[in-house]
Every structure is written in C-alpha cells, then in structure tokens.
Design a protein around this motif. Sequence first.
Motif, PDB file in Angstrom:
ATOM      1  N   ALA A 520       0.830  -1.200   0.000  1.00  0.00           N
ATOM      2  CA  ALA A 520       0.000   0.000   0.000  1.00  0.00           C
ATOM      3  C   ALA A 520       0.864   1.248   0.000  1.00  0.00           C
ATOM      4  O   ALA A 520       2.051   1.215   0.309  1.00  0.00           O
ATOM      5  CB  ALA A 520      -0.933   0.021   1.216  1.00  0.00           C
ATOM      6  N   GLY A 521       0.223   2.381  -0.332  1.00  0.00           N
ATOM      7  CA  GLY A 521       0.879   3.676  -0.296  1.00  0.00           C
ATOM      8  C   GLY A 521       0.002   4.727  -0.955  1.00  0.00           C
ATOM      9  O   GLY A 521      -1.072   4.423  -1.486  1.00  0.00           O
ATOM     10  N   SER A 522       0.476   5.986  -0.922  1.00  0.00           N
ATOM     11  CA  SER A 522      -0.330   7.088  -1.438  1.00  0.00           C
ATOM     12  C   SER A 522       0.545   8.270  -1.798  1.00  0.00           C
ATOM     13  O   SER A 522       1.624   8.440  -1.250  1.00  0.00           O
ATOM     14  CB  SER A 522      -1.342   7.541  -0.375  1.00  0.00           C
ATOM     15  OG  SER A 522      -2.145   8.615  -0.843  1.00  0.00           O
ATOM     16  N   PRO A 523       0.063   9.143  -2.692  1.00  0.00           N
ATOM     17  CA  PRO A 523       0.610  10.492  -2.783  1.00  0.00           C
ATOM     18  C   PRO A 523      -0.007  11.373  -1.706  1.00  0.00           C
ATOM     19  O   PRO A 523      -0.901  10.940  -0.983  1.00  0.00           O
ATOM     20  CB  PRO A 523       0.173  10.946  -4.173  1.00  0.00           C
ATOM     21  CG  PRO A 523      -1.087  10.199  -4.427  1.00  0.00           C
ATOM     22  CD  PRO A 523      -0.938   8.875  -3.721  1.00  0.00           C
ATOM     23  N   GLY A 524       0.485  12.633  -1.622  1.00  0.00           N
ATOM     24  CA  GLY A 524      -0.178  13.572  -0.726  1.00  0.00           C
ATOM     25  C   GLY A 524       0.709  14.401   0.163  1.00  0.00           C
ATOM     26  O   GLY A 524       0.259  14.877   1.201  1.00  0.00           O
ATOM     27  N   GLY A 525       1.994  14.587  -0.178  1.00  0.00           N
ATOM     28  CA  GLY A 525       2.862  15.392   0.675  1.00  0.00           C
ATOM     29  C   GLY A 525       2.956  14.813   2.076  1.00  0.00           C
ATOM     30  O   GLY A 525       2.966  13.594   2.263  1.00  0.00           O
ATOM     31  N   ALA A 526       2.995  15.671   3.091  1.00  0.00           N
ATOM     32  CA  ALA A 526       3.098  15.193   4.464  1.00  0.00           C
ATOM     33  C   ALA A 526       1.889  14.355   4.860  1.00  0.00           C
ATOM     34  O   ALA A 526       1.968  13.507   5.766  1.00  0.00           O
ATOM     35  CB  ALA A 526       3.263  16.369   5.425  1.00  0.00           C
ATOM     36  N   LEU A 527       0.749  14.564   4.186  1.00  0.00           N
ATOM     37  CA  LEU A 527      -0.453  13.795   4.499  1.00  0.00           C
ATOM     38  C   LEU A 527      -0.366  12.350   4.023  1.00  0.00           C
ATOM     39  O   LEU A 527      -1.213  11.533   4.390  1.00  0.00           O
ATOM     40  CB  LEU A 527      -1.674  14.475   3.885  1.00  0.00           C
ATOM     41  CG  LEU A 527      -2.001  15.866   4.441  1.00  0.00           C
ATOM     42  CD1 LEU A 527      -3.141  16.487   3.660  1.00  0.00           C
ATOM     43  CD2 LEU A 527      -2.355  15.789   5.913  1.00  0.00           C
ATOM     44  N   ILE A 528       0.646  12.017   3.222  1.00  0.00           N
ATOM     45  CA  ILE A 528       0.868  10.621   2.841  1.00  0.00           C
ATOM     46  C   ILE A 528       0.869   9.728   4.072  1.00  0.00           C
ATOM     47  O   ILE A 528       0.326   8.614   4.064  1.00  0.00           O
ATOM     48  CB  ILE A 528       2.203  10.470   2.093  1.00  0.00           C
ATOM     49  CG1 ILE A 528       2.130  11.069   0.691  1.00  0.00           C
ATOM     50  CG2 ILE A 528       2.640   9.007   2.004  1.00  0.00           C
ATOM     51  CD1 ILE A 528       3.470  11.124  -0.021  1.00  0.00           C
ATOM     52  N   ILE A 529       1.500  10.195   5.127  1.00  0.00           N
ATOM     53  CA  ILE A 529       1.626   9.411   6.360  1.00  0.00           C
ATOM     54  C   ILE A 529       0.247   9.049   6.883  1.00  0.00           C
ATOM     55  O   ILE A 529      -0.016   7.888   7.257  1.00  0.00           O
ATOM     56  CB  ILE A 529       2.455  10.204   7.383  1.00  0.00           C
ATOM     57  CG1 ILE A 529       3.918  10.274   6.921  1.00  0.00           C
ATOM     58  CG2 ILE A 529       2.333   9.608   8.783  1.00  0.00           C
ATOM     59  CD1 ILE A 529       4.754  11.314   7.627  1.00  0.00           C
ATOM     60  N   HIS A 530      -0.670  10.013   6.898  1.00  0.00           N
ATOM     61  CA  HIS A 530      -2.011   9.742   7.417  1.00  0.00           C
ATOM     62  C   HIS A 530      -2.847   8.923   6.445  1.00  0.00           C
ATOM     63  O   HIS A 530      -3.607   8.036   6.871  1.00  0.00           O
ATOM     64  CB  HIS A 530      -2.717  11.061   7.739  1.00  0.00           C
ATOM     65  CG  HIS A 530      -2.060  11.827   8.836  1.00  0.00           C
ATOM     66  ND1 HIS A 530      -1.769  11.271  10.058  1.00  0.00           N
ATOM     67  CD2 HIS A 530      -1.594  13.102   8.882  1.00  0.00           C
ATOM     68  CE1 HIS A 530      -1.186  12.170  10.822  1.00  0.00           C
ATOM     69  NE2 HIS A 530      -1.058  13.286  10.133  1.00  0.00           N
ATOM     70  N   PHE A 531      -2.723   9.203   5.158  1.00  0.00           N
ATOM     71  CA  PHE A 531      -3.492   8.424   4.183  1.00  0.00           C
ATOM     72  C   PHE A 531      -3.114   6.944   4.254  1.00  0.00           C
ATOM     73  O   PHE A 531      -3.973   6.058   4.222  1.00  0.00           O
ATOM     74  CB  PHE A 531      -3.239   8.953   2.772  1.00  0.00           C
ATOM     75  CG  PHE A 531      -3.655  10.382   2.547  1.00  0.00           C
ATOM     76  CD1 PHE A 531      -4.661  10.966   3.309  1.00  0.00           C
ATOM     77  CD2 PHE A 531      -3.052  11.145   1.562  1.00  0.00           C
ATOM     78  CE1 PHE A 531      -5.047  12.288   3.093  1.00  0.00           C
ATOM     79  CE2 PHE A 531      -3.426  12.460   1.330  1.00  0.00           C
ATOM     80  CZ  PHE A 531      -4.427  13.032   2.106  1.00  0.00           C
ATOM     81  N   THR A 532      -1.811   6.675   4.344  1.00  0.00           N
ATOM     82  CA  THR A 532      -1.346   5.289   4.404  1.00  0.00           C
ATOM     83  C   THR A 532      -1.733   4.643   5.723  1.00  0.00           C
ATOM     84  O   THR A 532      -2.211   3.490   5.757  1.00  0.00           O
ATOM     85  CB  THR A 532       0.173   5.234   4.197  1.00  0.00           C
ATOM     86  OG1 THR A 532       0.508   5.901   2.979  1.00  0.00           O
ATOM     87  CG2 THR A 532       0.663   3.797   4.128  1.00  0.00           C
TER      88      THR A 532
END
Length: 622
Positions: A520-532
């Motif tokens: 799993a993973g995501s784009p999103g700048g610093a918010l990547i951490i929360h999305f993942t």
Amino acid sequence: MTERTKILGRTATHPWPVVLTLALLLTACSAPTARDAAEVPAPIGPVVQPEAATGATPKPGWTLRQHAVAAANPLATEAGVHILRAGGSAVDAAIAVQMVLTLVEPQSSGIGGGAFLLHHDGQRVQAFDGRETAPAAATEKLFLADDGQPLPFLQAVVGGRSVGVPGTVAMLALAHRQHGRLPWARLFDPAIRLADQGFPVSPRLHTLLQAESALKQDPVAAAYFYQHDGQPHPVGHVLRNPELAQVLRLLAATGPLALHEGSVARALVAKVQQHPTNPGQLGLDDLKTYRPKERDALCFDHTAAQTALRICGFPPPSSGAIAIGQILGLLARTPQADAALSGGLPGPDWLHTYAEASRLAFADRALYLADPDFVAPPAGRWGSLLDARYLDERARLIGPVRLPQAPAGQPGGSAVAWAPMPEQAEYGTSHISIVDRFGNALAMTSTIEAGFGARLMVSTDPSRPGGFLLNNELTDFSFTPADAQGRPVANRVEPGKRPRSSMSPTLVFDRDSGQLLMSAGSPGGALIIHFTAKTLLGALQWGLSPQAAIDLPNFGSLGGPVMLEAGRFPAATVQALQQRGHTVSETPMPSGLQAVQRGVNDGQPVWLGGADPRREGIVAGD
C-alpha cells in the motif's frame, strides 16, 4: 453484486470486480464540476494541500488470482499488466508503469524526479532509494532571500533553483539488475507507443492544468499543454509527445546513462541554469556522479485484531515508516486501541487519540528525520524512535484533552543537537503497488514534488513537441537552516544530500509465517503518512477490504489543527473534537491511495485490489 471474502482470517464485504474497457474507464471518470474546478490547494495552517481536489469516482474494488497492478492511471496500470502477462516481474511492470505515468500523469511523477521502491522477493525486503540529491554547489542558504529570510514558497519552487538531481530511472535500473526478468528495453515499449500515438487528456489532468498559472511561463510546457488561446486541451483531446518518445528510446537503448550524460543531460542542465528569473546550480557533474542506494528496510512489529504483523516501510531520508510506526504504536497503548468504527466512521474519542499520537510523531519528525548519510539517528539507530519503552513513555502524554504543545522526545536519553524544522509545504507524488505470479511484490512511491514540479519542461529538440518535467524536490529541505540560537536543522540543504520525504511505500507481512499480506501507499505530501496509516488501520484493524479502507474519509494532524475530509464527518464529531481543545479544519483531502491485499475466495487465494475514488487509478491483472 457483492461477495463475502475472507481477509486475514476475517470476513469483509467488497464489490465484485467490474469488467470495463480502458476507453470506458477514461471517459467514465467523473467530470469536475465548476465547484471542483475552482478548488485550488487549500491552506491547512502553514501547510498546503498537495494537489487540487477534482471530484470523486466510486471504484468497485477488484479480485485477482495470479497477479495485480495498482496505479494512478488506467493506461499505466494496463502497461504493467501487459508486462506481467509477457512473463515480466513486479519490477519489470513497475518500470513500464512509471514510464507511462511520466506521460499521462506528468503533474505528479516522472523520469525528471525521484522514487522509493520497497521490494520483496519472497525471502527478503529491500529498499531502493532513488531520491533526488542537492547539487554540489548548493549551500544551506539556497532558499534564503538577500535579507536572510526564507523565500516565499512559490518563488522558490518555480525555476531552476529547486531542481534536484533526478534519481528514478537510475534506481529502477538498479532494481532491474537484481529482479528483472524481461530485457530493459522492452519495458519502455508501452510508453513509447503511447507517446507517439497520443493519449486522451483525462479530467484530472485538464482540471489541474486549468488551475495552473506558473506552467505557462515555460515556453515548451505552454506549447505542449495549452492551446493558442491559453486554455488547456479539452478532456479527451489526444495529446502526443514525440520528444518524450525519443528520450524514452534513448533510455531503452542505453539505460540511465542517457539521462545523466549526453544530449538529454545537457538540455536538462541548460534548462536549470538558464532560467531567466530563478536559475539553479545543478551541473553536468551532479548528473554524472548520481548513484541510487540500496538501504535496509525499516520494519516493526504490530498487532492488529489479534493478528501479529510485521510492517515494513522506507527508512530515512523518508520519515513515513517511522511516523506511521509511532502513530500505530502510540494508539496501541491507549484505551482506543481496539475501538471499532461507529456508523462506518472513526468516532471522536478515537480521532482525538489519533490526532494526539500524530502530533507527537510529527514533533519527533521535525527534530530528528533527515538524510542518514548526513545526520546520525537518535541513540545511534532509527529504531530507537519505535522502541517499546520509548513509546510507553510518549503514550503517557496522551490524555482526554489536547496537549497545549506536543514536544519531541529523547529516545534513549539522547542529547538533542538539532533545531526543529519549521513547518512548510510538501506536495504531490504517485503510488504503485504490484504483485507478480513469481512471489515478488513491491510498493513504490515516486514524485516530482509539487504539481508539475519546478514548471520546467526539458526538450532536446525544439521541433518536437513535448518533453518531460523536472522536479522541485529541493524545496523539501528546510528553507531555514538554523534556529535563532544557531542550532542547525537536521533537514537543511547540504551538497549531495537527499531531502527528507513523507513517501510511505509499505509492505505488510504475517509475523509468524512471513507471508506477504499487503502492499500500500499514497501520494499527498506530508499527508501521505495519514493516508497510508488510515488504509492500514482500515484493512488490518477494522477488517475492511482494501477498497473500503481506501474509501474511508481522510483525517490527520501535522501538529496543528485536526484535519477532517470535508463533508465526510457529522457535526457532532467536529463539536466533540473542539470540546477536547482541538481546532478542526474541514477541507478537501485528495489522497491517491493504491493497495493490494491477500485474501481467500471460495477457498482459493486471491489478491484484493483497491484504488482511490478521489483520483483516476485502477487495479488490474489476472
């Protein structure tokens, strides 16, 4: 129609896969409304959203038996599936996917940027680092104005100043030498064919181009992306990129050398150094001497729903795995550890606890996390930030109301020599998750940082339309090199250094058997951490299918307000968080999550795929 499928020994409901043609998928993406088109990256405290929201399209979820590719654009996904069907490995497919993304999703990633690839070959996990580096001529004052104050962010981004040495292609070549099954050159065929023949402009690309202004300042980019009247090409317009096709042919023939030396390298350096208002320092020697790195993956143990897990992510210069590990570890030490969803949503008590865990994790991130070749970890090892005793101590700071200030900790009693990095914007990226039939799996997050990067398009021949965009990755360094007391910021600019990242490619394993459970993973700048983290919690803690976990509303905190995805939480939740002392920001949070998870259907092993409804990705395979 739905089916009941077992996931990690539990049962979850998810939609049955829907068979769609590529053309239908591309045209079925919800066209942005006037309101969507007007949405530009919204401020969240000092942080700006990575890319504008462009509407949402429900995704069905997918069930596959042999192999699966999850990527941010249907054409890129299909390129990866084509390579897997031809006998290619997960790494082979990732190369084909990334080359197509360079063409069809140019705002987010490409050969002018960098990437982190986490790979599992059935025995070991490897972390391939293709992060960009600062030029040899760069100094810690790179982003300071003449008066010593940090430059405005957009002023720093647009032009050559922000461009780091691209690393994606060199890193992929390193991974291919170890794990490729098909010839390197063959992996470029899908992207070359699409670049020559053209691809339909997608709704998301059109909307982002419509909201963009700085890109038009670059003559090559303006001629390629926009019509004579200054408007972007309409949705469905067939956009051809013969210049990129030629560059890809060179890369196919000679590997990353074609990007780091020769005509392409000279064109790249000229673009950076000759920018009329904001030239950069990247030189030919910087390109020639760049080397990708193989690092040890950062893995930690975690128990979710009574299942013992081993979660592996990317080590520094990424901050993602450490921050996610801290958030999950802190949550597990609170009364909210086993809290269930309420009405399909996280409740206010759980969200409060998650936000406080996040604030503590981000305080450590701001102080300690940077390129490990330049910055020593606290207590001599990065794992000190995930030690049980340290997390026990940090969890005791989480109470029923918001901490007035979330302090950084001192793992192992280590002395602190750094100043915390001031908050500043972080931007986009793209994520790929792939499993092949040979037992290989990967999670790869790639980026050119901001939407459309430095807004510079490289071309070796003005007679050929198109080219590729350059990153603005150096703006991931701290603009401020030291605090008022003169203490240095760990993530300051230094020659040859890799900027800190939030990219969080993640692989999850059963701790006892070692079996891969999820990518799993995501784009999103610093918010990547929360999305993942949200997707891991949804799938592993709450027993959702990967699609349902991705569909959950987004939430998080970067140290300031609690962010809730606009229109997704009831007013009572907002009020309850405010009563606990939080400032709540309801805002669009356009993640781009991709996930593939192991499951069982009718007694047979399957792969369950999910793609973010907030973007254009799909999952496909056999």
